[in-house]
Motif scaffolding. Structure first.
Motif, PDB file in Angstrom:
ATOM      1  N   THR A  19       0.866  -1.177   0.000  1.00 26.04           N
ATOM      2  CA  THR A  19       0.000   0.000   0.000  1.00 26.04           C
ATOM      3  C   THR A  19       0.906   1.232   0.000  1.00 26.04           C
ATOM      4  O   THR A  19       2.107   1.128   0.254  1.00 26.04           O
ATOM      5  CB  THR A  19      -0.898   0.036   1.246  1.00 26.04           C
ATOM      6  N   ALA A  20       0.302   2.375  -0.237  1.00 25.22           N
ATOM      7  CA  ALA A  20       1.075   3.622  -0.189  1.00 25.22           C
ATOM      8  C   ALA A  20       1.649   3.820   1.212  1.00 25.22           C
ATOM      9  O   ALA A  20       2.788   4.275   1.363  1.00 25.22           O
ATOM     10  CB  ALA A  20       0.204   4.802  -0.594  1.00 25.22           C
ATOM     11  N   ASP A  21       0.887   3.454   2.241  1.00 24.09           N
ATOM     12  CA  ASP A  21       1.395   3.570   3.614  1.00 24.09           C
ATOM     13  C   ASP A  21       2.554   2.609   3.864  1.00 24.09           C
ATOM     14  O   ASP A  21       3.514   2.964   4.546  1.00 24.09           O
ATOM     15  CB  ASP A  21       0.281   3.325   4.633  1.00 24.09           C
ATOM     16  N   LEU A  27      10.212   3.403   2.880  1.00 23.56           N
ATOM     17  CA  LEU A  27      11.101   4.444   2.365  1.00 23.56           C
ATOM     18  C   LEU A  27      11.425   5.506   3.411  1.00 23.56           C
ATOM     19  O   LEU A  27      12.157   6.453   3.111  1.00 23.56           O
ATOM     20  CB  LEU A  27      10.463   5.116   1.145  1.00 23.56           C
ATOM     21  N   THR A  28      10.882   5.336   4.599  1.00 21.07           N
ATOM     22  CA  THR A  28      10.996   6.338   5.674  1.00 21.07           C
ATOM     23  C   THR A  28      10.656   7.726   5.139  1.00 21.07           C
ATOM     24  O   THR A  28      11.399   8.685   5.307  1.00 21.07           O
ATOM     25  CB  THR A  28      12.377   6.324   6.364  1.00 21.07           C
ATOM     26  N   SER A  29       9.523   7.790   4.471  1.00 24.04           N
ATOM     27  CA  SER A  29       9.012   9.030   3.897  1.00 24.04           C
ATOM     28  C   SER A  29       7.626   9.295   4.456  1.00 24.04           C
ATOM     29  O   SER A  29       6.944   8.380   4.906  1.00 24.04           O
ATOM     30  CB  SER A  29       8.884   8.912   2.375  1.00 24.04           C
ATOM     31  N   ALA A  30       7.210  10.527   4.371  1.00 27.93           N
ATOM     32  CA  ALA A  30       5.847  10.879   4.744  1.00 27.93           C
ATOM     33  C   ALA A  30       4.903  10.352   3.666  1.00 27.93           C
ATOM     34  O   ALA A  30       5.259  10.337   2.481  1.00 27.93           O
ATOM     35  CB  ALA A  30       5.715  12.385   4.870  1.00 27.93           C
ATOM     36  N   PRO A  31       3.709   9.908   4.042  1.00 26.64           N
ATOM     37  CA  PRO A  31       2.759   9.435   3.032  1.00 26.64           C
ATOM     38  C   PRO A  31       2.490  10.476   1.942  1.00 26.64           C
ATOM     39  O   PRO A  31       2.331  10.119   0.773  1.00 26.64           O
ATOM     40  CB  PRO A  31       1.491   9.153   3.845  1.00 26.64           C
ATOM     41  N   LYS A  32       2.483  11.771   2.290  1.00 27.99           N
ATOM     42  CA  LYS A  32       2.255  12.804   1.272  1.00 27.99           C
ATOM     43  C   LYS A  32       3.404  12.846   0.267  1.00 27.99           C
ATOM     44  O   LYS A  32       3.199  13.141  -0.904  1.00 27.99           O
ATOM     45  CB  LYS A  32       2.026  14.173   1.912  1.00 27.99           C
ATOM     46  N   ILE A  38       4.376   9.456  -6.704  1.00 27.71           N
ATOM     47  CA  ILE A  38       3.472   8.782  -7.634  1.00 27.71           C
ATOM     48  C   ILE A  38       2.909   9.772  -8.652  1.00 27.71           C
ATOM     49  O   ILE A  38       2.821   9.471  -9.843  1.00 27.71           O
ATOM     50  CB  ILE A  38       2.336   8.083  -6.849  1.00 27.71           C
ATOM     51  N   ALA A  39       2.543  10.947  -8.197  1.00 26.59           N
ATOM     52  CA  ALA A  39       1.969  11.963  -9.083  1.00 26.59           C
ATOM     53  C   ALA A  39       3.015  12.599  -9.984  1.00 26.59           C
ATOM     54  O   ALA A  39       2.673  13.245 -10.979  1.00 26.59           O
ATOM     55  CB  ALA A  39       1.278  13.036  -8.251  1.00 26.59           C
ATOM     56  N   GLY A  40       4.279  12.436  -9.641  1.00 22.44           N
ATOM     57  CA  GLY A  40       5.345  13.040 -10.435  1.00 22.44           C
ATOM     58  C   GLY A  40       5.583  14.497 -10.097  1.00 22.44           C
ATOM     59  O   GLY A  40       6.275  15.196 -10.831  1.00 22.44           O
ATOM     60  N   THR A  41       5.041  14.958  -8.976  1.00 22.73           N
ATOM     61  CA  THR A  41       5.234  16.352  -8.577  1.00 22.73           C
ATOM     62  C   THR A  41       6.447  16.536  -7.678  1.00 22.73           C
ATOM     63  O   THR A  41       6.852  17.665  -7.419  1.00 22.73           O
ATOM     64  CB  THR A  41       3.982  16.893  -7.855  1.00 22.73           C
TER      65      THR A  41
END
Length: 102
Positions: A19-21, A27-32, A38-41
């Motif tokens: 899942t994204a979570d 990845l020790t990253s924030a879900p945002k 994923i969005a490429g932003t």
């Protein structure tokens, strides 16, 4: 343009393997941040791409080839950034083959 890492991240999530979570934790990253990858932003940093490749290699047999390909790409990018690879100012001279001798 979406990176190979982001494309792979999308495939992993769409397949139900993670899942994204799950990926945010791995990845020790924030879900945002994962959503932005994923969005490429937001460009995924090389260290996160390497971590993604290792997680895939270790935990997802279905995507192991893609994990190895990403790992190789990240290693090349890291070597380039560290100036461990040669960069030429001009294209190489024309290559000509020697005619075979019989």
């Amino acid at each position: 343009m979406i990176s190979r890492a982001a494309t792979l991240l999308i495939r992993l999530i769409e397949s139900g393997a993670f899942t994204a979570d799950d990926m945010a934790r791995e990845l020790t990253s924030a879900p945002k941040d994962v959503e932005a990858y994923i969005a490429g932003t937001l460009a995924m940093p090389l260290n996160k791409q390497l971590r993604l490749a290792l997680v895939i290699i270790e935990q997802s047999p279905r995507f192991v080839r893609s994990g190895h390909a990403l790992k190789a790409q990240v290693a090349a990018a890291m070597a380039f950034q560290a100036h461990h690879t040669s960069v030429h100012n001009e294209p190489p001279t024309k290559w000509t083959s020697n005619k075979r001798r019989h």
